[in-house]
Scaffold this motif. Structure first.
Motif, short mmCIF file in Angstrom:
data_model
loop_
_atom_site.label_atom_id
_atom_site.label_comp_id
_atom_site.label_asym_id
_atom_site.label_seq_id
_atom_site.Cartn_x
_atom_site.Cartn_y
_atom_site.Cartn_z
N ALA A 79 0.84 -1.20 0.00
CA ALA A 79 0.00 0.00 0.00
C ALA A 79 0.87 1.24 0.00
O ALA A 79 1.82 1.35 0.76
N GLY A 121 -7.95 -1.27 -7.66
CA GLY A 121 -9.19 -1.75 -8.25
C GLY A 121 -9.04 -2.07 -9.72
O GLY A 121 -9.54 -3.10 -10.20
N TRP A 138 0.86 0.13 -5.03
CA TRP A 138 -0.32 0.84 -5.55
C TRP A 138 -0.48 2.13 -4.74
O TRP A 138 -0.40 2.14 -3.52
N VAL A 185 -12.85 -1.13 -4.23
CA VAL A 185 -12.98 -0.16 -5.32
C VAL A 185 -13.13 -0.87 -6.66
O VAL A 185 -13.65 -0.31 -7.63
N LYS A 245 -6.21 -0.40 4.82
CA LYS A 245 -6.04 0.18 3.49
C LYS A 245 -6.38 -0.84 2.40
O LYS A 245 -7.05 -0.52 1.41
N TYR A 246 -5.92 -2.06 2.59
CA TYR A 246 -6.21 -3.10 1.60
C TYR A 246 -7.68 -3.46 1.58
O TYR A 246 -8.28 -3.64 0.51
N LYS A 295 -10.14 -1.64 2.23
CA LYS A 295 -10.85 -0.57 1.56
C LYS A 295 -10.54 -0.54 0.06
O LYS A 295 -11.41 -0.33 -0.78
N GLY A 296 -9.27 -0.80 -0.27
CA GLY A 296 -8.83 -0.71 -1.67
C GLY A 296 -9.43 -1.75 -2.58
O GLY A 296 -9.83 -1.45 -3.71
N SER A 298 -3.04 4.42 -5.17
CA SER A 298 -4.42 4.89 -5.00
C SER A 298 -5.32 3.66 -5.00
O SER A 298 -4.98 2.62 -5.56
N GLU A 299 -6.46 3.79 -4.37
CA GLU A 299 -7.41 2.68 -4.36
C GLU A 299 -7.86 2.32 -5.77
O GLU A 299 -8.06 1.15 -6.10
N ARG A 300 -8.01 3.33 -6.62
CA ARG A 300 -8.42 3.08 -7.99
C ARG A 300 -7.39 2.24 -8.73
O ARG A 300 -7.72 1.35 -9.52
#
Length: 408
Positions: free
Chosen positions: A51, A62, A55, A104, A97-98, A100-101, A57-59
């Motif tokens: 994280a 995703g 990557w 997405v 974080k993961y 949530k990510g 950003s979450e996008r």
């Protein structure tokens, strides 16, 4: 259901919504039969992109999942904990974080808790996420936390990453003559992993740690298999993997090689596994999953590893271990820039005499994203004589067999 979702995702991918990050995309060079097999089989990858480093950003995360799913990748073992998550608090922050990510992604997510979840994800057109730790530093000396890791979804874990930890020593500790076998705390961690159903993973562990741990498990848990989640066999390229920096320097001097010579080496190809260690793992019913990330190979700094190259690595492992004991895993980090940034920030974990960064300087650019290789690798392995049953084992069934034996 899966084919309908795949059609939607492929449309998005072709429109540029999920553009390539860095790895050369070989998907369009594959046959329709190769693409179809990847979609129909259970394909399990290994994804080690931290994280905010791998990557950003979450996008980005995703999009990665959506493209992988659109090309037939069923899911991945995704690393949460490395030395950057060196405390329990930092590990919990990364897990959030993961969690949530991954949501997405447009693709539905199945959080893996049992082996049947891989098949369920495949049948429902979802992407299976299995959490992994590449370190035990976050335990902070408390083996009882292994139970909590299991409750959170961790299903495989390495005793150490690269350096020396409370459980034992990794491959970079070996390079720097700080090698050691499993510690008493390491044995406690193994006991807890076996008790609660977390698969023991030997990637990045030194040969001394691997063998001392297997000695311990032979005496207490002879029927519990182990894995190497993301490492090729050193013999495939004839490189040295278990050699200190001093020994490598002495070998270069003996060969009359100097910096700048094509065959000069700064260090052993330390992330790879010897035939002897791999065979011992296979004899216990375990699996070695082959990765083809360019900068791991000893002097094989190609600008793009081809599907043929990747297939040869798989084939090299099968020739040594047999088809029932080999898997496939990219260890994808998405971008070299982020790998370099991560290695620079945690330089103590990468004290390899400049081996990895030199690989990038010499042209190792791709991070081996499986979605961009898997269909074409299928074609190449079929040319080598692999049957669909063989491929199904390598792509997922071998690992699922081990998971079924080791998870509670």
């Amino acid at each position: 259901m899966k084919k309908l979702l795949l059609a939607t995702m492929i449309t998005l991918a072709s429109s540029g919504a999920m553009a390539s990050i860095e790895t050369k995309d070989w998907h369009d060079t594959a046959s329709e039969q190769g693409k179809a097999f990847a979609e129909q089989a259970i394909v399990l990858d290994f994804f080690a992109s931290p994280a905010e480093f791998g990557w950003t950003s979450e996008r980005m995360l995703g999009n990665y999942i959506d493209l992988a799913h659109s090309r037939g990748v069923t899911g991945a073992s995704i690393t949460i904990g490395t030395p950057s998550e060196s405390t329990w608090a930092l590990y919990l922050e990364a897990l959030k974080k993961y969690e949530k990510g991954i949501d997405v992604a447009t693709t539905p997510i199945v959080r893996v808790r049992n082996v049947e979840d891989f098949q369920r994800a495949h049948d429902e057109g979802a992407y299976a996420v299995m959490w992994n730790n590449q370190s035990t530093m976050m335990l902070e000396g408390d083996a009882s936390r292994v139970k909590t890791l299991h409750e959170q979804g961790i299903r495989s874990m390495q005793l150490v990453y690269n350096g020396k930890e409370a459980t034992g020593s990794g491959v970079i500790a070996m390079l720097n003559e700080q090698d050691s076998g499993i510690t008493e705390f390491g044995k406690e961690v193994i006991d807890e992993m076996v008790k609660h159903g977390i698969t023991v993973d030997f990637s990045h562990n030194s040969s001394m740690l691997i063998n001392s741990t297997l000695d311990y498990m032979d005496s207490k848990y002879p029927d519990v298999p182990v894995i190497v989640s993301h490492s090729p066999l050193a013999s495939t390229y004839g490189c040295e993997n278990d050699e200190t920096l001093k020994q490598t320097a002495e070998r270069m001097e003996k060969l009359g090689l100097e910096k700048g010579d094509e065959d000069y080496r700064l260090a052993a190809c330390y992330r790879l596994v010897s035939d002897e260690d791999a065979k011992r793992i296979a004899e216990r019913g375990g699996v070695v999953s082959v990765t083809f990330t360019e900068w791991m190979m000893d002097g094989q700094w190609k600008s793009d590893i081809t599907p043929r190259d990747a297939a040869m690595m798989v084939d090299g492992a099968v020739k040594v271990l047999g088809v029932d004991h080999v898997g496939i895993a990219t260890d994808d980090m998405q971008t070299v820039e982020q790998v370099v940034a991560f290695a620079s920030k945690y330089k103590d974990s990468y004290a390899d005499n400049g081996y990895m960064l030199n690989a990038f300087d010499k042209g190792a650019t791709g991070c081996a994203e499986l979605s961009k290789h898997i269909a074409a690798i299928t074609d190449e392995l079929r040319k080598m004589g692999y049957s669909d049953d063989d491929l199904a084992k390598i792509y997922g069934k071998n690992l699922m067999r081990v998971y079924a034996q080791t998870w509670k």
